[in-house]
Scaffold this active site. Structure first.
Site, PDB file in Angstrom:
ATOM      1  N   LYS A  42      22.570  10.280 -10.030  1.00 58.67           N
ATOM      2  CA  LYS A  42      22.375  10.737 -11.378  1.00 58.67           C
ATOM      3  C   LYS A  42      20.989  10.356 -11.914  1.00 58.67           C
ATOM      4  CE  LYS A  42      27.172   9.314 -12.184  1.00 58.67           C
ATOM      5  NZ  LYS A  42      27.390   8.145 -11.319  1.00 58.67           N
ATOM      6  N   GLY A  43      20.343   9.394 -11.263  1.00 64.24           N
ATOM      7  CA  GLY A  43      19.126   8.785 -11.814  1.00 64.24           C
ATOM      8  C   GLY A  43      17.995   9.752 -12.105  1.00 64.24           C
ATOM      9  N   ASP A 101      12.496   2.656  -3.399  1.00 63.62           N
ATOM     10  CA  ASP A 101      12.424   1.197  -3.319  1.00 63.62           C
ATOM     11  C   ASP A 101      12.292   0.820  -1.839  1.00 63.62           C
ATOM     12  OD1 ASP A 101      12.588  -1.466  -4.009  1.00 63.62           O
ATOM     13  OD2 ASP A 101      14.730  -1.454  -4.392  1.00 63.62           O
ATOM     14  N   PHE A 150      12.933  -4.830 -11.289  1.00 59.22           N
ATOM     15  CA  PHE A 150      14.114  -3.991 -11.442  1.00 59.22           C
ATOM     16  C   PHE A 150      14.019  -3.327 -12.803  1.00 59.22           C
ATOM     17  CE2 PHE A 150      18.411  -2.642 -12.243  1.00 59.22           C
ATOM     18  CZ  PHE A 150      18.695  -2.024 -11.034  1.00 59.22           C
ATOM     19  N   VAL A 151      13.897  -2.005 -12.791  1.00 63.57           N
ATOM     20  CA  VAL A 151      13.642  -1.278 -14.036  1.00 63.57           C
ATOM     21  C   VAL A 151      14.814  -0.375 -14.406  1.00 63.57           C
ATOM     22  CG1 VAL A 151      11.135  -1.328 -13.802  1.00 63.57           C
ATOM     23  CG2 VAL A 151      12.408   0.528 -12.750  1.00 63.57           C
ATOM     24  N   ARG A 163      20.730   4.338 -18.723  1.00 70.29           N
ATOM     25  CA  ARG A 163      20.093   5.583 -18.277  1.00 70.29           C
ATOM     26  C   ARG A 163      19.479   6.349 -19.432  1.00 70.29           C
ATOM     27  NH1 ARG A 163      21.634   6.566 -12.957  1.00 70.29           N
ATOM     28  NH2 ARG A 163      23.736   5.970 -12.353  1.00 70.29           N
TER      29      ARG A 163
HETATM   30  P1  IMP Z   1      16.171   2.581  -1.830  1.00 70.84           P
HETATM   31  O1  IMP Z   1      17.155   3.161  -0.876  1.00 70.84           O
HETATM   32  O2  IMP Z   1      16.067   1.090  -1.692  1.00 70.84           O
HETATM   33  O3  IMP Z   1      14.816   3.249  -1.790  1.00 70.84           O
HETATM   34  O4  IMP Z   1      16.780   2.755  -3.260  1.00 70.84           O
HETATM   35  C1  IMP Z   1      16.734   3.936  -3.913  1.00 70.84           C
HETATM   36  C2  IMP Z   1      17.756   3.976  -5.018  1.00 70.84           C
HETATM   37  O5  IMP Z   1      18.091   2.684  -5.522  1.00 70.84           O
HETATM   38  C3  IMP Z   1      17.162   4.707  -6.188  1.00 70.84           C
HETATM   39  O6  IMP Z   1      17.383   6.085  -6.066  1.00 70.84           O
HETATM   40  C4  IMP Z   1      17.887   4.091  -7.353  1.00 70.84           C
HETATM   41  O7  IMP Z   1      19.094   4.740  -7.580  1.00 70.84           O
HETATM   42  C5  IMP Z   1      18.124   2.667  -6.921  1.00 70.84           C
HETATM   43  N1  IMP Z   1      17.067   1.755  -7.416  1.00 70.84           N
HETATM   44  C6  IMP Z   1      16.041   1.213  -6.728  1.00 70.84           C
HETATM   45  N2  IMP Z   1      15.270   0.449  -7.498  1.00 70.84           N
HETATM   46  C7  IMP Z   1      15.801   0.521  -8.728  1.00 70.84           C
HETATM   47  C8  IMP Z   1      15.436  -0.052 -10.000  1.00 70.84           C
HETATM   48  O8  IMP Z   1      14.447  -0.779 -10.183  1.00 70.84           O
HETATM   49  N3  IMP Z   1      16.245   0.262 -11.045  1.00 70.84           N
HETATM   50  C9  IMP Z   1      17.345   1.055 -10.923  1.00 70.84           C
HETATM   51  N4  IMP Z   1      17.700   1.626  -9.769  1.00 70.84           N
HETATM   52  C10 IMP Z   1      16.953   1.352  -8.679  1.00 70.84           C
END
Ligand code: IMP
Ligand code: MG
Length: 180
Positions: A42-43, A101, A150-151, A163
């Site tokens: 949903k982000g 991330d 963490f945002v 959100r």
């Molecule tokens: P990754 O697989 O570690 O790249 O994480 C990607 C997903 O983790 C993103 O699509 C977000 O949903 C969540 N995520 C990563 N960092 C943050 C953050 O700082 N705040 C909120 N959600 C995050």
């Protein structure tokens, strides 16, 4: 909600200005082609809603649900929670992501989508956190590159909350890691 925020990283105005630029860049790059915006819910919903209105081309949209995260730590595993409605075969797909991330979610999504034979496959992300990257995965278009905070806000959540903040801010540590 505001009192849970340590600091504002990007105001609504700053986000709007950057999204306008990204839309113009994509518009230039996709002249003569019709982008198909595959949005990770949903982000990425607020980002999609704003970005699509700054892309001055015929385009289509679909939604993909992927789950990878519990709380603030990546579990390292991803799975589809909602598949696309339409085939992407032969289409010019742009994955719309909120934040990269570790990159594990995006790697999983790209592997999955490549098997469906799109004509082209690119990625636009609002935020990039290269510090925590595991493996080689990058976006073609990046809104803002940030440090390992963490945002929340502008679609990004902590436990499904925040959100709806119109800005992107750093969540206070004691919200997600309360003192013993
Ligand atoms: P990754 O697989 O570690 O790249 O994480 C990607 C997903 O983790 C993103 O699509 C977000 O949903 C969540 N995520 C990563 N960092 C943050 C953050 O700082 N705040 C909120 N959600 C995050
Ligand atoms: Mg996401």
């Amino acid at each position: 909600m505001d009192h849970d925020i340590e600091s504002v990283l990007f105001t609504a105005d700053e986000i709007n200005a950057r999204v306008t630029e990204l839309g113009a860049e994509i518009t230039r790059d996709y002249q003569g082609r019709q982008p198909h915006l595959v949005t990770i819910v949903k982000g990425s919903i607020p980002f999609l809603a704003d970005l699509m209105r700054h892309i001055d081309l015929p385009l289509t949209v679909d939604l993909l649900g992927v789950s990878s995260y519990c709380g603030t730590q990546s579990s390292g595993e991803a799975r589809l929670t909602k598949d696309l409605d339409e085939s992407i075969e032969g289409r010019h797909v742009i994955v719309v992501e909120d934040v990269i991330d570790t990159g594990l979610t995006l790697s999983y999504v790209l592997r999955n989508l490549r098997q469906r034979a799109p004509a082209s496959l690119r990625v636009v992300t609002m935020l990039d956190k290269p510090a925590r990257r595991e493996g080689k995965v990058d976006a073609n278009y990046v809104g803002f590159t940030i440090s390992d905070y963490f945002v929340v806000g502008y679609g990004l959540d902590w436990n499904q909350q925040y959100r709806n903040l119109p800005y992107i801010g750093v969540l206070k540590r004691d919200v997600y890691a309360p003192a013993e």
